[in-house]
Design an enzyme around this catalytic site. Structure first.
Site, PDB file in Angstrom:
ATOM      1  N   GLN A 282      44.210  38.106  38.668  1.00 23.84           N
ATOM      2  CA  GLN A 282      42.996  37.382  39.067  1.00 23.84           C
ATOM      3  C   GLN A 282      42.866  37.435  40.593  1.00 23.84           C
ATOM      4  O   GLN A 282      42.968  36.421  41.291  1.00 23.84           O
ATOM      5  CB  GLN A 282      43.047  35.939  38.552  1.00 23.84           C
ATOM      6  CG  GLN A 282      43.025  35.827  37.039  1.00 23.84           C
ATOM      7  CD  GLN A 282      41.739  36.374  36.413  1.00 23.84           C
ATOM      8  OE1 GLN A 282      40.666  36.276  37.007  1.00 23.84           O
ATOM      9  NE2 GLN A 282      41.836  36.975  35.229  1.00 23.84           N
TER      10      GLN A 282
ATOM     11  N   CYS B 173      52.734  41.552  46.387  1.00 24.78           N
ATOM     12  CA  CYS B 173      53.616  40.801  45.495  1.00 24.78           C
ATOM     13  C   CYS B 173      54.274  41.723  44.468  1.00 24.78           C
ATOM     14  O   CYS B 173      53.925  42.890  44.346  1.00 24.78           O
ATOM     15  CB  CYS B 173      52.791  39.737  44.772  1.00 24.78           C
ATOM     16  SG  CYS B 173      51.548  40.476  43.702  1.00 24.78           S
TER      17      CYS B 173
ATOM     18  N   CYS C  76      54.058  40.812  41.268  1.00 22.28           N
ATOM     19  CA  CYS C  76      53.510  40.373  39.976  1.00 22.28           C
ATOM     20  C   CYS C  76      52.128  40.941  39.663  1.00 22.28           C
ATOM     21  O   CYS C  76      51.591  40.697  38.579  1.00 22.28           O
ATOM     22  CB  CYS C  76      53.507  38.853  39.875  1.00 22.28           C
ATOM     23  SG  CYS C  76      52.597  37.954  41.136  1.00 22.28           S
TER      24      CYS C  76
ATOM     25  N   ASP D  19      43.178  46.224  27.802  1.00 21.76           N
ATOM     26  CA  ASP D  19      42.022  47.131  27.747  1.00 21.76           C
ATOM     27  C   ASP D  19      42.035  48.157  28.872  1.00 21.76           C
ATOM     28  O   ASP D  19      41.070  48.911  29.008  1.00 21.76           O
ATOM     29  CB  ASP D  19      40.699  46.334  27.772  1.00 21.76           C
ATOM     30  CG  ASP D  19      40.460  45.633  29.097  1.00 21.76           C
ATOM     31  OD1 ASP D  19      41.427  45.079  29.667  1.00 21.76           O
ATOM     32  OD2 ASP D  19      39.307  45.638  29.566  1.00 21.76           O
TER      33      ASP D  19
ATOM     34  N   ASP E  27      41.108  39.245  30.446  1.00 26.59           N
ATOM     35  CA  ASP E  27      39.708  39.696  30.470  1.00 26.59           C
ATOM     36  C   ASP E  27      39.568  41.054  29.782  1.00 26.59           C
ATOM     37  O   ASP E  27      40.263  42.017  30.117  1.00 26.59           O
ATOM     38  CB  ASP E  27      39.207  39.783  31.912  1.00 26.59           C
ATOM     39  CG  ASP E  27      39.279  38.442  32.633  1.00 26.59           C
ATOM     40  OD1 ASP E  27      39.372  37.401  31.965  1.00 26.59           O
ATOM     41  OD2 ASP E  27      39.259  38.453  33.876  1.00 26.59           O
TER      42      ASP E  27
ATOM     43  N   TYR F 160      34.258  39.406  37.621  1.00 30.31           N
ATOM     44  CA  TYR F 160      35.040  38.239  38.052  1.00 30.31           C
ATOM     45  C   TYR F 160      34.522  36.978  37.352  1.00 30.31           C
ATOM     46  O   TYR F 160      33.316  36.715  37.360  1.00 30.31           O
ATOM     47  CB  TYR F 160      34.957  38.064  39.568  1.00 30.31           C
ATOM     48  CG  TYR F 160      35.697  39.143  40.314  1.00 30.31           C
ATOM     49  CD1 TYR F 160      37.077  39.056  40.479  1.00 30.31           C
ATOM     50  CD2 TYR F 160      35.034  40.253  40.830  1.00 30.31           C
ATOM     51  CE1 TYR F 160      37.778  40.049  41.150  1.00 30.31           C
ATOM     52  CE2 TYR F 160      35.722  41.249  41.500  1.00 30.31           C
ATOM     53  CZ  TYR F 160      37.091  41.145  41.660  1.00 30.31           C
ATOM     54  OH  TYR F 160      37.782  42.133  42.315  1.00 30.31           O
TER      55      TYR F 160
ATOM     56  N   ASP G  47      46.732  40.856  27.757  1.00 29.07           N
ATOM     57  CA  ASP G  47      45.844  40.765  28.905  1.00 29.07           C
ATOM     58  C   ASP G  47      44.767  39.721  28.594  1.00 29.07           C
ATOM     59  O   ASP G  47      44.549  39.387  27.434  1.00 29.07           O
ATOM     60  CB  ASP G  47      45.244  42.165  29.106  1.00 29.07           C
ATOM     61  CG  ASP G  47      44.099  42.169  30.069  1.00 29.07           C
ATOM     62  OD1 ASP G  47      44.261  41.656  31.189  1.00 29.07           O
ATOM     63  OD2 ASP G  47      43.022  42.697  29.699  1.00 29.07           O
TER      64      ASP G  47
ATOM     65  N   CYS H 260      48.631  36.644  38.275  1.00 25.81           N
ATOM     66  CA  CYS H 260      48.792  37.088  39.662  1.00 25.81           C
ATOM     67  C   CYS H 260      47.470  36.833  40.374  1.00 25.81           C
ATOM     68  O   CYS H 260      46.446  37.392  39.980  1.00 25.81           O
ATOM     69  CB  CYS H 260      49.146  38.571  39.721  1.00 25.81           C
ATOM     70  SG  CYS H 260      49.057  39.209  41.412  1.00 25.81           S
TER      71      CYS H 260
ATOM     72  N   LYS I  97      49.883  43.306  38.102  1.00 24.27           N
ATOM     73  CA  LYS I  97      50.043  44.370  37.104  1.00 24.27           C
ATOM     74  C   LYS I  97      49.559  45.692  37.683  1.00 24.27           C
ATOM     75  O   LYS I  97      48.533  45.692  38.352  1.00 24.27           O
ATOM     76  CB  LYS I  97      49.230  44.049  35.833  1.00 24.27           C
ATOM     77  CG  LYS I  97      49.631  42.781  35.110  1.00 24.27           C
ATOM     78  CD  LYS I  97      48.874  42.616  33.783  1.00 24.27           C
ATOM     79  CE  LYS I  97      47.399  42.399  33.942  1.00 24.27           C
ATOM     80  NZ  LYS I  97      46.667  42.163  32.671  1.00 24.27           N
TER      81      LYS I  97
END
Ligand SMILES: [Mg+2]
Ligand SMILES: [Zn+2]
Length: 185
Positions: free
Chosen positions: A46, A98, A100, A127, A4, A13, A2, A83, A102
């Protein structure tokens, strides 16, 4: 991996490239993955792009910083998959249900198709619980790091999870080292 909270500080963000900061151990962790002959792949949601919080160009600038900083430290990311979608918020083409986002497996399926990643023998390090679910959705294993949201998820949410993480580590470097030594033995 992952992004962030795992590779970089979780700051909400990342709506400006200046907000993106790798953890001090990140490049060493990537180098360890490289040295072991494993693929080092980043999978990140994202949705700030879909939400209109920042333009796609910010995401792309952050991607470049990530790749450049890892390369400057002697590491290599074999793939960075993101994504940018959200199922209910924002505008086309990013407002889409979508495959994609997660924990749906689309980003890992791309790594499988484009890089030949062996997902059943792979680990996802993240995380959040969604990162673990992503791993389990493709038959991989999931490691939870205590950086980012990890410590809070572990303390307050993990007792309610149907399946515990396959590994819990202080940070990405510890996770990588323990995964590689487990797989070597
Ligand atoms: Mg995260
Ligand atoms: Zn998506």
């Amino acid at each position: 991996m992952d992004r962030d909270g795992t590779l970089s500080h979780e700051v909400g963000y990342v709506n400006h490239p200046s907000r993106f900061r790798l953890y001090p151990w990140t490049v060493a962790a990537v180098r360890a993955v490289n040295s072991a002959g494993w693929l080092a792949v980043v999978v990140t949601n994202q949705a700030g792009v879909a939400r209109g919080y920042f333009p796609r160009s910010v995401f792309e600038e952050v991607q470049k910083r990530l790749n450049d900083e890892v390369a400057e430290g002697g590491g290599r990311l074999d793939g960075v998959y993101a994504c940018l979608h959200h199922p209910e918020v924002g505008l086309a083409p990013y407002r889409v249900d979508c495959d994609c986002r997660k924990p749906r497996p689309g980003l890992l399926r791309r790594a499988e198709a484009e890089l030949g990643a062996d997902l059943k023998r792979s680990w996802v390090v993240g995380d959040r619980h969604g990162d673990l679910q992503l791993a389990w959705n493709v038959g991989a294993r999931g490691a939870l790091v205590k950086t980012g949201y990890g410590l809070g998820e572990l303390t307050y949410l993990a007792p309610g999870w149907a399946r515990p993480p396959d590994l819990v580590a202080e940070n990405l470097l510890e996770a990588v080292e323990r995964i590689l030594s487990r797989e070597a033995s």
